[in-house]
Design a protein around this motif. Structure first.
Motif, PDB file in Angstrom:
ATOM      1  N   GLY A 154      -5.789  -4.844  -1.193  1.00 31.22           N
ATOM      2  CA  GLY A 154      -6.056  -5.893  -0.205  1.00 31.22           C
ATOM      3  C   GLY A 154      -5.961  -7.275  -0.820  1.00 31.22           C
ATOM      4  O   GLY A 154      -5.636  -7.427  -2.001  1.00 31.22           O
ATOM      5  N   CYS A 155      -6.252  -8.277   0.015  1.00 32.29           N
ATOM      6  CA  CYS A 155      -6.249  -9.661  -0.454  1.00 32.29           C
ATOM      7  C   CYS A 155      -7.657 -10.051  -0.888  1.00 32.29           C
ATOM      8  O   CYS A 155      -8.637  -9.642  -0.255  1.00 32.29           O
ATOM      9  CB  CYS A 155      -5.851 -10.614   0.673  1.00 32.29           C
ATOM     10  N   ASP A 156      -7.740 -10.896  -1.883  1.00 36.10           N
ATOM     11  CA  ASP A 156      -9.031 -11.459  -2.276  1.00 36.10           C
ATOM     12  C   ASP A 156      -9.231 -12.725  -1.450  1.00 36.10           C
ATOM     13  O   ASP A 156      -8.560 -13.739  -1.664  1.00 36.10           O
ATOM     14  CB  ASP A 156      -9.013 -11.767  -3.770  1.00 36.10           C
ATOM     15  N   ALA A 157     -10.162 -12.655  -0.494  1.00 35.07           N
ATOM     16  CA  ALA A 157     -10.321 -13.758   0.459  1.00 35.07           C
ATOM     17  C   ALA A 157     -10.743 -15.052  -0.232  1.00 35.07           C
ATOM     18  O   ALA A 157     -10.319 -16.145   0.163  1.00 35.07           O
ATOM     19  CB  ALA A 157     -11.353 -13.382   1.533  1.00 35.07           C
ATOM     20  N   ALA A 170       4.155   0.315  -7.499  1.00 39.42           N
ATOM     21  CA  ALA A 170       4.715  -0.410  -6.355  1.00 39.42           C
ATOM     22  C   ALA A 170       6.128  -0.901  -6.626  1.00 39.42           C
ATOM     23  O   ALA A 170       6.945  -1.012  -5.709  1.00 39.42           O
ATOM     24  CB  ALA A 170       3.812  -1.594  -5.987  1.00 39.42           C
ATOM     25  N   GLY A 171       6.452  -1.216  -7.873  1.00 39.18           N
ATOM     26  CA  GLY A 171       7.781  -1.743  -8.196  1.00 39.18           C
ATOM     27  C   GLY A 171       8.823  -0.671  -8.460  1.00 39.18           C
ATOM     28  O   GLY A 171       9.994  -0.981  -8.698  1.00 39.18           O
ATOM     29  N   ARG A 188       0.846  -1.212   0.000  1.00 38.02           N
ATOM     30  CA  ARG A 188       0.000   0.000   0.000  1.00 38.02           C
ATOM     31  C   ARG A 188       0.875   1.252   0.000  1.00 38.02           C
ATOM     32  O   ARG A 188       0.588   2.210  -0.730  1.00 38.02           O
ATOM     33  CB  ARG A 188      -0.900  -0.004   1.235  1.00 38.02           C
ATOM     34  N   ARG A 189       1.907   1.239   0.813  1.00 38.42           N
ATOM     35  CA  ARG A 189       2.807   2.385   0.856  1.00 38.42           C
ATOM     36  C   ARG A 189       3.494   2.574  -0.503  1.00 38.42           C
ATOM     37  O   ARG A 189       3.607   3.688  -1.003  1.00 38.42           O
ATOM     38  CB  ARG A 189       3.867   2.146   1.947  1.00 38.42           C
ATOM     39  N   LEU A 190       3.930   1.468  -1.094  1.00 38.44           N
ATOM     40  CA  LEU A 190       4.677   1.562  -2.352  1.00 38.44           C
ATOM     41  C   LEU A 190       3.827   2.121  -3.480  1.00 38.44           C
ATOM     42  O   LEU A 190       4.310   2.894  -4.312  1.00 38.44           O
ATOM     43  CB  LEU A 190       5.225   0.186  -2.752  1.00 38.44           C
TER      44      LEU A 190
END
Lengths: 318, 318, 318, 318
Positions: free
Chosen positions: C153-156, C209-210, C144-146
């Protein structure tokens, strides 16, 4: 008195004098703590009317561990028939008992039912869409019937310890599940497997329980346990695969079909003559009972049971 | 007339009726061209005074191929003694006969002397700083003495074809040389190995030659060939490793120590009773004689020789 | 407008015309059901002040799957430092992504952190005696920071499906646990691993993010994410190991460090220049995005980013 | 004076101060006897008009050993075209350079042309139904043209020693022949391979010879050596597979395509910029030049050539 009694007494006396006894299996406390000076031996003639002969700690119960694979296979063959052989092979593995390389190479089909992976497939067959408890009870019922003792049971602490430490077996089971060779949830299959390994029996009980393999699948007075052909199949598997990576050595030094367990027990079969069981908890480098193997060799030498010709007697002076 | 004659005649007659006969080995022309309708069988009782019984093409010579490993091992054990076992193992391999993976995994030490790599190490022992010709003559001298026939020899064309096409054996040999497990030049070692494989014998000769293994290492009237202990060792190896990846199956279906060759011959040993040889050039999927295996099974069923209990007779109607 | 915009538009247009698009991963329904006509691409320049360029479905979220291994490794390296490399190697594996043979050969130490076994060890490091939820939150917080988006989030459902079908990963994990290379309970470790794989991001988020990997470990305005040396280490690992058994092919055809996931996403890094992300759910035979790989190759050709010299443009006509 | 001269002088001075220098390869006397204090380095800019820069023992010839695989592959690709890739793979192997397990697993097709088995297949392609001498001359002619020195040749004693001790390569070759992946007699193929490994060159010659790989397949003034696409393919292979089991480590610590040999030489390629060569005979545990690798890392750090981002300078004080 049994014609074998004198021989068993001599074997027990000779084994009592042995100072190098190996070390008990150390991976679970229930096995690690067993006294390595223990030794038991029993012989059950094919004629069920004749009582087993025994010597030493022949009535002390021990964890039969992998020896249970013989009874699991017997039951699974009656349940699944020869279709079982599509899911597990019948050839020696040439690898230690828990190698996963072979499994990957052969797409999840274990080489034989006496390596751990193979016995786990057998446990899956035994489950047959029932509860683990039902499957475990089936094996216990067979074993109780075979040795004529309703008191035989599983050691719950051993089973719990096996489950707690059995990561490698869990790896094997999950790998086979991924390859489609397990039909039930992995943990249920392992529960069956671990409980069967935790069956506790004495040498006298074990020798009696294995008698049907020496008697073409029959046991005194009852219905046949399995067909003569399947008894022969199991005997052949015991000789070629019964001692993991030391099966060839056992064939040479003892020369009869045998199945060992890390609890220190060994079941032997002399077709047409007798079944026998020895127990001593200390293991050799290959994970088989050190004193048990020696006792088997001495017994085979004195009885002439080796199928490969006369044996040297490891304890000639009596 | 031998007490086995009627049985052998029945086996030969039953095998003549078989229509599925497999295909001869195709990698060299000398094997590929052999007539698959051929079948021979011979039994040599341990009592050397009693003549062998035989039926079918029992006097036709064929290429014994890997059956020679039994005689090579016998000679090498007498030469090197138990030190041999530091250079080759005694356990089933669980791999096809020419797998190089096992060799890499175990640093150039083959699993047993009946896979090709193991027999190549044995050939290296037989060389013993002499010429390949001298080592080959040693093996021939042993075989000639064992079967009492000075006419036994190598088929030079077969040996030449083996050498020309034997890249996989050359790979195995070079790998073991790289690991330090060959003492002589690779091509010399292979020359010994290929010539031993090219020995040509009839069933009658082969059965006679194997008699010492059934007779605790002795053969009629002469000095012992090997000690009883080593005869037993070889028998145990034949049962657990004699049919490559199908050793377990042969143990079940025949139940006696045996060693097969891709020429279609199989040598069998019934300790204390007899040695036997069958030959039919067509092979099954695992590279063992299809009709030969069937004949062995029928013979074992009718004689009760299986060490694992009674066999079904594959040709019950006579 | 970004200087990359025209190129991205051309890439998206060319990819839209492609008819062979591969098939989405089929082992869980959440991946199998994704529309293979989807395609997104985004480029984030190292200068964080400049906005990312994007085209196609660049804002549609997808399951990043194994791309998460890059972020997991980043965090684990900051936590464990170079001690991590005692538990996981840094060399290409030469095996499919879930091979267990390598693990057995090397006693439970995976070849690199981008094969599944390696990422499972990394998950174990991330656990650090806390709950799986805490470890998962750590990875999410980093991601999230990146990408500057608290909504990632994660897909549950994906995580639950992974857990339900992940027998092979469970086999790997149990095997490593048996070898002593996992410190926490296997199911907790797998929970972390499966949830990280189930992170859902868009191309625009993933490219952002990368960015730290292209910027020597820094990201605009903040503290460094990792040291320059570790950023380089991760980039080198992405180039040599980022595409499993097709890493060499990707190095040739694209020529930049990249990490793919079976969800169809690929993260790419051009050190000193930009990070980029593509997504298209259909996979090639090696399990990498078919259209995504093609788009990466076209993008690299038009930008001159390949580190191995000029690329052919797979879609020369504009 | 070349703009690289000062850097090379600094590298040579720093390397002269190193006390841990590894040990030369010991398997043949010609390599074992080389003085480990030797060190040479040379850089050839892509612009062929500009002279190479060099320092240390840059004009001392050494045995290039596996570096020859780059030139062999170049020639074979021009001869066989992409059909070559049906006989040898293009992925990292993850195994030591002479593993035979991978070969058996993949039916005689080596993983890439830079492991020994792969280069042996390449040698078979180069033979093309001619004499070994003709094939060797072809490689020499290419190398001589590339470095502009007709004096480059093979060291006959080295080639003879390789042939005498090369059992493992002979095992690999025979195994591939058995699998049908060699078209010519094994000994002829090995003759080509061993002679190419025995080519002797100086750093200055080697750097010049590799220039075409940095220059998209062209070398000054002449016809192209290979297509740009194939130059890129070879560069990608050098980065992912050029240092056997330490390729990932070299990618991290140096970050440019490189190919090492057990003679202590390393060829490096910076696409679009320069080719370079270093030499120092002492090897590290993975069989690559210890000082050579360090020199490469220092050189890459000072020039900014690493494709994965800025490097730490291993010898910061000048």
């Amino acid at each position: 008195m049994s014609r074998f009694q004198a021989t068993l007494d001599a074997v027990a006396a000779a084994m009592a004098r042995e100072t190098e006894r190996g070390a008990p299996a150390s991976y679970i406390p229930e096995l690690a703590g067993v006294d390595p000076s223990r030794f038991g031996v029993a012989v059950a003639p094919v004629d069920a009317a004749r009582p087993p002969a025994a010597a030493g700690d022949a009535d002390v119960r021990f964890s039969i561990q992998s020896v249970c694979k013989v009874f699991m296979l017997t039951l699974a063959l009656e349940r699944a028939g020869d279709a079982l052989w599509r899911r597990v092979g019948r050839e020696p593995s040439g690898d230690p008992f828990n190698s996963i390389v072979q499994l990957e190479h052969e797409r999840g089909v274990p080489r034989n039912p006496f390596i751990n992976a193979g016995a786990i497939v057998v446990a899956d067959v035994l489950l047959a869409d029932r509860t683990p408890e039902a499957a475990i009870l089936d094996v216990l019922t067979l074993v109780r019937r075979l040795c004529g003792d309703e008191g035989v049971g599983c050691d719950a602490r051993v089973a719990a310890s096996e489950a707690r430490t059995g990561m490698r077996n869990r790896a094997l089971a999950n790998f086979m599940a991924a390859e489609g060779n397990l039909r039930h949830p992995v943990e249920q299959v392992l529960q069956v497997y671990f409980h069967c390994c935790a069956i506790a029996m004495s040498c006298r009980q074990l020798a009696a329980a294995g008698r049907y393999l020496a008697a073409a699948g029959r046991t005194g007075g009852c219905d046949p346990v399995i067909t003569p052909q399947r008894a022969r199949r199991i005997n052949a598997l015991m000789l070629t695969c019964g001692h993991y990576d030391a099966s060839g050595e056992f064939a040479f030094s003892v020369g009869i079909p045998g199945k060992s367990g890390v609890g220190g027990g060994i079941l032997g079969v002399v077709p047409g003559v007798a079944s026998l069981a020895v127990w001593s908890p200390g293991l050799n480098a290959k994970g088989n009972s050190l004193i048990g193997s020696k006792a088997m060799a001495m017994l085979a030498a004195r009885t002439g049971w080796s199928v490969f010709g006369p044996l040297d007697d490891p304890a000639p002076g009596r």
